[in-house]
Design an enzyme around this catalytic site. Structure first.
Site, PDB file in Angstrom:
ATOM      1  N   CYS A 179     -16.658   1.867 -20.036  1.00  0.00           N
ATOM      2  CA  CYS A 179     -18.015   1.918 -19.462  1.00  0.00           C
ATOM      3  C   CYS A 179     -18.899   0.791 -19.972  1.00  0.00           C
ATOM      4  O   CYS A 179     -19.749   0.295 -19.233  1.00  0.00           O
ATOM      5  CB  CYS A 179     -18.660   3.262 -19.789  1.00  0.00           C
ATOM      6  SG  CYS A 179     -17.729   4.646 -19.130  1.00  0.00           S
TER       7      CYS A 179
ATOM      8  N   CYS B 204     -24.271   4.625 -13.035  1.00  0.00           N
ATOM      9  CA  CYS B 204     -23.182   5.622 -12.964  1.00  0.00           C
ATOM     10  C   CYS B 204     -23.669   6.940 -13.576  1.00  0.00           C
ATOM     11  O   CYS B 204     -23.986   7.003 -14.765  1.00  0.00           O
ATOM     12  CB  CYS B 204     -21.972   5.090 -13.714  1.00  0.00           C
ATOM     13  SG  CYS B 204     -20.683   6.307 -13.900  1.00  0.00           S
TER      14      CYS B 204
ATOM     15  N   CYS C 189     -18.539  -2.151 -17.869  1.00  0.00           N
ATOM     16  CA  CYS C 189     -18.417  -1.854 -16.438  1.00  0.00           C
ATOM     17  C   CYS C 189     -19.684  -2.280 -15.678  1.00  0.00           C
ATOM     18  O   CYS C 189     -20.797  -2.009 -16.134  1.00  0.00           O
ATOM     19  CB  CYS C 189     -18.188  -0.350 -16.265  1.00  0.00           C
ATOM     20  SG  CYS C 189     -18.158   0.129 -14.527  1.00  0.00           S
TER      21      CYS C 189
ATOM     22  N   CYS D  32     -12.317   1.690 -14.913  1.00  0.00           N
ATOM     23  CA  CYS D  32     -12.609   3.128 -14.809  1.00  0.00           C
ATOM     24  C   CYS D  32     -11.278   3.886 -14.811  1.00  0.00           C
ATOM     25  O   CYS D  32     -10.928   4.585 -13.875  1.00  0.00           O
ATOM     26  CB  CYS D  32     -13.406   3.409 -13.535  1.00  0.00           C
ATOM     27  SG  CYS D  32     -14.205   5.016 -13.560  1.00  0.00           S
TER      28      CYS D  32
ATOM     29  N   GLU E  99       0.828  -1.211   0.000  1.00  0.00           N
ATOM     30  CA  GLU E  99       0.000   0.000   0.000  1.00  0.00           C
ATOM     31  C   GLU E  99       0.864   1.263   0.000  1.00  0.00           C
ATOM     32  O   GLU E  99       0.549   2.238  -0.673  1.00  0.00           O
ATOM     33  CB  GLU E  99      -0.951   0.016   1.205  1.00  0.00           C
ATOM     34  CG  GLU E  99      -2.141  -0.904   1.058  1.00  0.00           C
ATOM     35  CD  GLU E  99      -3.017  -0.567  -0.147  1.00  0.00           C
ATOM     36  OE1 GLU E  99      -3.209   0.624  -0.429  1.00  0.00           O
ATOM     37  OE2 GLU E  99      -3.475  -1.506  -0.816  1.00  0.00           O
TER      38      GLU E  99
HETATM   39  S1  SF4 Z   1     -19.577   3.309 -16.022  1.00  0.00           S
HETATM   40 FE1  SF4 Z   1     -18.921   4.852 -14.547  1.00  0.00          FE
HETATM   41  S2  SF4 Z   1     -17.755   3.696 -13.062  1.00  0.00           S
HETATM   42 FE2  SF4 Z   1     -17.924   2.421 -14.873  1.00  0.00          FE
HETATM   43  S3  SF4 Z   1     -16.098   2.826 -16.115  1.00  0.00           S
HETATM   44 FE3  SF4 Z   1     -17.706   4.192 -16.812  1.00  0.00          FE
HETATM   45  S4  SF4 Z   1     -17.411   6.059 -15.641  1.00  0.00           S
HETATM   46 FE4  SF4 Z   1     -16.306   4.452 -14.566  1.00  0.00          FE
END
Ligand code: SF4
Length: 366
Positions: free
Chosen positions: A218, A227, A221, A211, A52
């Site tokens: 997206c 989102c 995602c 992201c 970390e």
């Molecule tokens: S949907 Fe939202 S959280 Fe997912 S990659 Fe795109 S911007 Fe990022």
């Protein structure tokens, strides 16, 4: 009569309301999360802490070889605590932000002396240790101890600013405060110890692999249905940009004094300030000052050569370095042996070197 557009907007709002952030994230993590990082096998507080700290401002691919080398030299916190600072800085050379290495060493000594070599598991105690901020403490607490504690590192900030459409640069205290509120609200309290650790890893992985800063994925995602940035086609507006400031520029002359044995004169910088505790080349305002110093302190001067200027960029200023290579024909005895030495690249010295100094020493060798 509702139009098709309003119906679609309502459907999206309904999805956003029923969407469970943690469920979606953990479901995605089970299939796509990173489970073979070197610090995950086995997971121990020492290994999690080390990774970390190294990962602060540095990407996983860069950290892996450093992490592996550190573990070879210091298999546990006691070994790290006992090591000379020069050895720690030497192994850190190239990773940057050297205060992290000095704090890492201090923290290991404190864990060894005050905690009997055992890391505390609670965030409050962890944040009292050198180099451990709130997010790092939460990461250690959740990954190594299975505590339900949200984190907020750079990757997570990016995910949350986009998911919740939080305006402003995340480095601003009020924006960071708003992000902590979201981070805590998204984190369920009833997860098992293992799932707490998984959740923390999952949100870091989402930021690092989907992201991402540029070209977020997206369409694959797990957060896309709720989102805000994605739904409003404003992903490129988040996170807000850092207010632009012109970085000041400074110039310096670095003395590369080389004796007949091919050794270079180095001195150790003070513990605080730029390159604190690292070994460096003496710096001067002008080439004449460098020559005067060389004559007065190091020995009889031979050939003098000015090398092309190189630029090193710090977070808060740019440094233009003009190296002056001076052959020292007959060398004098070192005046401050604790803080000065003649360095031989192939010798036994294990020193932490500032990045441009390392580059210059390699240039001499080649
Ligand atoms: S949907 Fe939202 S959280 Fe997912 S990659 Fe795109 S911007 Fe990022």
């Amino acid at each position: 009569m509702p139009t098709a557009k309003t119906k679609a907007a309502k459907a999206k709002t309904a999805t956003a309301k029923t969407f469970n952030f943690a469920d979606a994230l953990l479901h995605w993590f089970d299939q796509h999360g990173r489970k073979n990082l070197p610090w995950q096998h086995p997971i121990t507080p020492y290994r999690v802490w080390l990774s970390e700290v190294m990962l602060q401002q540095t990407q996983v691919e860069t950290v892996i070889p450093y992490f592996t080398r550190f573990l070879e030299h210091f298999p546990n916190v006691e070994d790290l605590a006992k090591a000379p600072q020069d050895e720690v800085l030497h192994l850190w050379t190239g990773l940057g932000y050297y205060a992290r290495a000095r704090n890492l060493h201090k923290c290991a000594q404190q864990i060894s002396e005050e905690f009997g070599g055992e890391f505390p598991g609670d965030v409050e105690t962890l944040t009292t240790l050198p180099g451990i901020g709130r997010s790092t403490a939460c990461a250690i607490s959740s990954i190594a101890f299975g505590q339900s504690t949200a984190i907020l590192d750079g990757n997570v900030k990016r995910v949350l600013t986009r998911f919740h459409a939080v305006d402003g640069w995340p480095g601003l205290p009020k924006v960071e405060k708003a992000l902590w509120v979201h981070a805590n609200a998204n984190m369920p309290e009833d997860l098992s110890r293992q799932r707490c650790a998984d959740y923390t890893q999952a949100i870091m992985d989402l930021g690092a692999t989907l992201c991402t800063r540029s070209k977020p994925a997206c369409l694959i995602c797990p957060m896309q249905t709720a989102c805000k940035a994605h739904l409003t086609h404003t992903v490129d507006q988040f996170p807000g940009k850092k207010p632009k400031k012109t970085i000041p520029e400074k110039s310096t002359v670095m003395l590369l004094a080389e004796n007949k044995q091919g050794e270079i004169f180095l001195y150790q910088r003070p513990q605080t300030g730029i390159w604190g505790g690292l070994w460096s080349l003496p710096e001067f305002d002008s080439q004449d000052d460098a020559i005067t110093y060389c004559v007065a302190k190091l020995g009889k001067v031979g050939e003098i050569e000015t090398w092309p200027t190189l630029t090193h960029v710090f977070s808060h200023y740019k440094l233009h370095i003009t190296p002056v290579h001076i052959a020292v024909k007959t060398k004098r005895a070192i005046q401050e042996p604790d803080q000065q030495l003649w360095y031989s690249a192939g010798g036994s010295h294990k020193l932490g070197l500032a990045a441009p100094v390392k580059k210059l020493l390699q240039a001499i060798d080649n």
